[in-house]
Design a protein around this motif. Sequence first.
Motif, short mmCIF file in Angstrom:
data_model
loop_
_atom_site.label_atom_id
_atom_site.label_comp_id
_atom_site.label_asym_id
_atom_site.label_seq_id
_atom_site.Cartn_x
_atom_site.Cartn_y
_atom_site.Cartn_z
N UNK A 519 -2.10 -1.25 -12.64
CA UNK A 519 -2.76 -2.20 -12.08
C UNK A 519 -3.83 -1.50 -11.43
N UNK A 520 -3.66 -0.22 -11.18
CA UNK A 520 -4.58 0.56 -10.67
C UNK A 520 -5.24 1.23 -11.54
N UNK A 521 -4.73 0.77 -12.99
CA UNK A 521 -5.91 1.90 -14.41
C UNK A 521 -6.43 0.59 -15.19
N UNK A 522 -5.47 -0.42 -15.36
CA UNK A 522 -6.29 -1.61 -16.22
C UNK A 522 -7.27 -2.63 -15.14
N UNK A 523 -7.03 -3.00 -14.10
CA UNK A 523 -7.46 -3.89 -12.96
C UNK A 523 -8.25 -3.85 -12.13
N UNK A 524 -9.78 -4.04 -12.08
CA UNK A 524 -10.59 -3.35 -11.57
C UNK A 524 -11.02 -4.79 -11.08
N UNK A 525 -11.69 -4.29 -9.84
CA UNK A 525 -13.15 -5.82 -9.01
C UNK A 525 -13.75 -4.50 -8.41
N UNK A 526 -15.49 -5.15 -9.13
CA UNK A 526 -16.69 -4.41 -8.92
C UNK A 526 -16.34 -2.70 -8.86
N UNK A 527 -15.55 -2.74 -9.89
CA UNK A 527 -15.16 -1.12 -10.26
C UNK A 527 -14.57 -0.80 -9.56
N UNK A 528 -14.15 -1.28 -8.52
CA UNK A 528 -12.20 -0.48 -7.52
C UNK A 528 -11.63 -0.83 -8.14
N UNK A 529 -10.66 0.31 -8.60
CA UNK A 529 -9.15 -0.38 -8.28
C UNK A 529 -8.35 -1.17 -7.52
N UNK A 530 -7.33 -2.35 -8.39
CA UNK A 530 -7.54 -3.60 -7.90
C UNK A 530 -5.88 -2.52 -7.75
N UNK A 531 -4.94 -3.23 -6.11
CA UNK A 531 -3.30 -2.92 -6.20
C UNK A 531 -2.70 -4.22 -6.92
N UNK A 532 -1.57 -4.07 -7.18
CA UNK A 532 -0.76 -5.39 -7.94
C UNK A 532 -0.22 -6.85 -6.40
N UNK A 533 -0.28 -5.91 -5.52
CA UNK A 533 0.67 -6.64 -3.95
C UNK A 533 0.35 -6.17 -3.34
N UNK A 534 0.30 -6.93 -2.27
CA UNK A 534 0.40 -6.14 -1.14
C UNK A 534 1.40 -5.93 -0.10
N UNK A 535 3.21 -6.11 -0.61
CA UNK A 535 3.70 -5.90 -0.01
C UNK A 535 5.11 -5.65 -0.96
N UNK A 536 6.01 -4.47 -1.11
CA UNK A 536 7.06 -5.18 -1.20
C UNK A 536 8.55 -5.10 -0.58
N UNK A 537 9.37 -5.69 -1.29
CA UNK A 537 10.38 -6.25 -0.53
C UNK A 537 11.84 -5.82 -0.87
N UNK A 538 12.63 -4.60 -0.55
CA UNK A 538 13.42 -4.22 -1.45
C UNK A 538 14.49 -4.55 -0.85
N UNK A 539 15.39 -4.92 -1.72
CA UNK A 539 17.10 -5.31 -1.64
C UNK A 539 18.12 -4.68 -1.88
N UNK A 540 19.12 -4.18 -1.47
CA UNK A 540 20.17 -4.11 -1.50
C UNK A 540 20.80 -4.56 -2.88
N UNK A 541 21.78 -3.82 -3.63
CA UNK A 541 22.56 -3.92 -4.83
C UNK A 541 23.97 -5.27 -3.87
N UNK A 542 24.04 -6.39 -4.57
CA UNK A 542 24.96 -7.41 -4.85
C UNK A 542 26.09 -6.36 -5.28
#
Length: 873
Positions: A519-542
């Motif tokens: 996302x940082x490489x391919x998506x840009x807004x006004x030539x500024x690299x964009x992040x894919x998401x604001x938060x990452x919620x990581x879970x354990x393994x069931x």
Amino acid sequence: MKKKYNLEKKEKKIYKTWEKKGFFKPNYFTKNLNRFSIIMPPPNITGSLHIGHAFQQTIMDIIVRYNRMLGKKTIWLMGTDHAGISTQIIVENNIYKKEKNKKIKNNELKKKIWLWKKKYEKKIYKQTKLLGSSVNWDITRFSLDKNFSYSVKKAFILLYNKKLIYKSKKIIYWDKKHKKVLSDLEINKIKKISCNWFIKYKILTKSKIKYIIISTSKPETILGDTALAVNPKDERYSKIINEYAINPINNNYIKIISDNSINPNKGYGCIRITPAHNFKNFDIAKKHKLNMINIFNKKGFIRYKSEIFNYKGKKIKNKINLYNPNWIVNLSSKEAKIKVINFLKKKKLIKKIEKHHKKIFLNKRTNSIIEPFLTDQWYLKTKKLSKKSIKIIKNKKIIFYPSKYKKLYYSWMKNQKDWCISRQIIWGHKIPIWYDIKKNIYLGYNKKYIIKKYKIKKNTILIQDKNILDTWFSSSLWSFASLGWPQNKKKLKKFHPLNLVVSGFDIIYFWISRMIMMTLTLIKKKKIPQIPFKKIFITGLIKDENGKKMSKSIGNVINPIDIIKGITLKKLINKRKKKIINKENLKKIINNTKKQFPNGIKPHGTDSLRFMLASIINKNLSINLDFKKLNNSYNLCNKLWNACRYTLIKIKKYKEIKINTKIKNINKISLIDQWILNKLNILIFNYTQKIKKLRIDLLCNYIYKFIKHELCDWYLEFLKLINNNKNIILFKIIKNILKISHPIIPFITEYFWQKIIKYDHYICDKNSYIIVEKFPLYKNIKYNREIYIISIIKKIISYLRKLKINFKSKIDLMVTNTTKTTKKNLNKNKYLFKILNINNIIIHDNKYIILKEKNFSKPYNITYKIFISYKIY
């Protein structure tokens, strides 16, 4: 209406209504400019959903439903992943089971896979709906559909033009049985007892050292030796550095080099460098600019003539004898090992043999043996991309929940190697590279595009690269390609970056890190690299109740639908028997299943399953599936069911009363009602605070405590004793607890909402649905301080229950060690105590009292501030 919670036949109907009404679409709240977007990790089409999928979908749906109730335009992107190699292997295995030794053409196999895709995608979507996931079904994606294929090609072309994609000959993990490349994360490492052979290499020098001893566990690769290496500080070998030794099999000269990575204390302090067949040796060869000799073909057999490449991977003309001895040609590595050992024994070049634990690499999916192999593959440069991705996290533009997973992310990203993105399969995205007869490279979407772009003749023969892109390459584009990139930029502007992504810790490297890089490489807004998401919620393994990883071969997999609908013991055993790979475990699995589920699994309903899954979320890497908690969740749903049922009975009985739950003056209502409203207000506050931090497990605790204890055990019991006919506050409480609980248990809450709103004078629209109702807000209300009197009554009731005293008995209440205010409030609210049949309230000034009771042989020491002396009149 049934007396026990049971919504099995209603859930499907409720879900269909939500879908028909368009509640899952982002344009439902047209006026609100606030948006909330989230993506579902696309399930693989390899089979049906398991309990891990249900776990993650529950988390996502809770957050989506909560934001929808806040009035935000919510979009939850759903789709499935083609799962390249996994799907192909499963379909191939199914064909071979039915028709052994049948050779399948690629086109025929593709048709079979597409049929498989249709069947299992339909199954996955059906399960997703049964789990109550409020997905926007209008924009579902498949990672191999036409639009997504275009997105993948576009991404490849952009990255190639940025000189981030290249083709090179490197050493990789190779599955010689299936002739496929694997990443180091797609293999299992096991230890096996093997041997180390200590072999003499003759030195071409007049020094005192005639032989140098090399220990090896893979003597079959000696033909691939291009050097011997020692530590430069090792005094034993200082005089022979830069001299030559003789290969003991083909007598080729090999140079003796020095490298700081060599451990002088291990073995004889000298190793052989076989760069085409060992990862560490490959790195040393690159560093010292050594040639690389490849002795095996793609099937894992010894070549008639070995290939030689320079350290850059370019094939070079023969400078040394590369014809292998006839006695070893066309042998497998196992066969070649025996022949080489016998040859060396005859030459008396083996000094000794020692047993040791050797690492064996296996394909996770097929258990076939994996070997290091030198081959041409496509790579994506990741060093620069990973540095940018690390900065984004450090600058808190993307936040990890829980934060401890940042360390795991950093450790992976700092040790990034270029990503091998090509695979030797037929199911997936073909690399958009074409070659002409002269092997010139053409980059483009298709042949027509290439002919037009490069202005070449239409009759020019163009052959597309045979390699398929790694499945994770297309998955790394999921956050923006699923929104229609690059064709549809409107959705991308509205909903990108996403607010949240939910993922298991085991795919932080596979998926999360790669989505950030791409996302940082391919998506840009006004030539500024964009992040894919604001938060990452990581879970354990069931895992199962015993903490073991769920596996079909172990026979401990739980299908979430079996929990929802229930399953007999016989059917459960038959299900597990079909999926067992190792038949030796059959008896053990049957016995374990009988022990764990002697009566099968009873139907619990979707809401019970969801509440249980939400309540077991924690910060651990592994989360054990607890069936006791599942029963607790079912009991909670049953408690809410009966509380709603009781409310409806009361409302129907007094239907002539116009119920308006809007309260103008809080102090004019009873103390009991003020107490429960205060508890509800605290619940709303705690809920809104914890959901911001994604502590969904704590939300469940708060809701459980309120419904079971505050509402059912206390408030409803108070009402029954008071015998209040109107129950307006109960109506208000039920309405709000349904709203608060809805994100977690959506079906039971919608079911009762539809029944209750018919009697609410305050709601004009009787077609209201709880899914789009406003979430209750915390109100900063100063409740009457006297509500603590209810706490006193609660303690009295608890005490009476403990002593097994009949509530119909007349009781004297003695209160000690109290303040003037308490005395005043106790006397003021005597009517409340009449509910408990309390005859007298005696205020006692002593700090401690020992009461002797007729029913007890010993004095009963009371440590509460409230004491009870009772007599049966």
